[in-house]
Design a protein around this motif. Structure first.
Motif, PDB file in Angstrom:
ATOM      1  N   HIS A 141       3.453   0.715  -3.612  1.00  0.00           N
ATOM      2  CA  HIS A 141       3.003   0.203  -4.905  1.00  0.00           C
ATOM      3  C   HIS A 141       1.502   0.392  -5.152  1.00  0.00           C
ATOM      4  O   HIS A 141       0.997  -0.066  -6.180  1.00  0.00           O
ATOM      5  N   SER A 142       0.806   1.065  -4.232  1.00  0.00           N
ATOM      6  CA  SER A 142      -0.634   1.343  -4.380  1.00  0.00           C
ATOM      7  C   SER A 142      -1.442   0.076  -4.634  1.00  0.00           C
ATOM      8  O   SER A 142      -2.372   0.059  -5.443  1.00  0.00           O
ATOM      9  N   THR A 154       0.823  -1.218   0.000  1.00  0.00           N
ATOM     10  CA  THR A 154       0.000   0.000   0.000  1.00  0.00           C
ATOM     11  C   THR A 154       0.848   1.256   0.000  1.00  0.00           C
ATOM     12  O   THR A 154       0.520   2.235  -0.672  1.00  0.00           O
TER      13      THR A 154
END
Length: 267
Positions: A88-89, A85
């Motif tokens: 790298h979303s 999170t």
């Protein structure tokens, strides 16, 4: 294909000779290394992937966490999990939580594994509770194992595995009263323990083997080889770890008899 067939050298050679690599090819090599037990190599490939500017996806991170689990790299696993999170979303999915639970449970961080299960954003299923239960068996954590077994039985009440593991855990520490209570519940609930099963394909014919099965046409040769292998293993110091319910059925009869003879009862 090579990696799925455990042909690590061939898979690595094909990957190195690729003129262009996309996320799919990076994932194939990372997951392949991880699933075949090459945790350090998988993580090294992952670092190269990031250095090349390729963005990981959910499949990539499953391979990375699986690699950490196989290599016992707890701190690295925690960092990679949180990086999903932060860097790298990527929102962790069920499989990522399962990988983390497996990693933590393998190395004995059972309280952390349990906390992770109970704070998952999705409902934990039988797989994750089963993973914790198996780890409790390995590390001798009976009370937490009992909790995991109860949760597992809420989901799969006819699953014999929780009963088997609990019975074996109790037997290992001589809690014969609890062993008998578990067996009594098995009978009362009508739970049937499925025998262990394995199979192998030889010359396009599938050979199926069940625990204590005597029906195979080559059973005499098979049991002869198994007896020879067991003898050789014992010569080099192998001691059987009674992980199977039937083993305790044979090994603990005298202890159970003594427990009953002492006047103990099962309510």
């Amino acid at each position: 294909m090579y990696m799925k067939c455990s042909s690590i050298e061939d898979g690595s050679r094909v990957f190195k000779n690729m003129m262009e690599r996309d996320c799919v090819s990076w994932n194939a090599i990372i997951v392949g290394f991880a699933q075949n037990g090459y945790g350090e190599e998988a993580l090294e490939i992952f670092r190269k992937m990031l250095a090349c500017g390729e963005k990981p996806d959910h499949v990539t991170m499953i391979g990375v966490l699986c690699a950490c689990s196989h290599a016992g790299l707890v701190e690295e696993g925690r960092l990679y999990f949180s990086s999903m999170t932060k860097n790298h979303s990527l929102i962790p999915k069920k499989d990522h939580y399962y990988c983390m639970v497996d990693l933590l449970a393998r190395v004995g961080c059972l309280n952390e594994a349990r906390n992770l299960i109970e704070t998952m954003p999705m409902n934990p299923d039988a797989v994750v509770w089963g993973s914790l239960l198996a780890a409790c068996k390995v590390h001798g954590e009976i009370e937490m194992g009992k909790h995991a077994a109860e949760k597992l039985l809420e989901i799969e009440p006819q699953n014999s595995r929780p009963y088997v593991l609990l019975s074996n855990m109790y037997a290992e520490v001589g809690r014969w009263g609890d062993v008998m209570r578990v067996r009594k519940v098995i009978r009362q609930q009508g739970v049937i323990k499925q025998p262990g099963c394995s199979w192998i394909e030889v010359q396009k014919k599938v050979n199926v083997f069940l625990a204590k099965d005597k029906r195979h046409p080559h059973k005499n040769q098979i049991y002869s080889v198994l007896k020879m292998l067991t003898k050789q293993m014992k010569l080099v110091g192998y001691i059987s770890n009674a992980n199977d319910f039937e083993v305790y059925d044979e090994q603990s009869k005298s202890e159970l008899r003594s427990w009953i003879m002492d006047g103990s009862t099962v309510e």
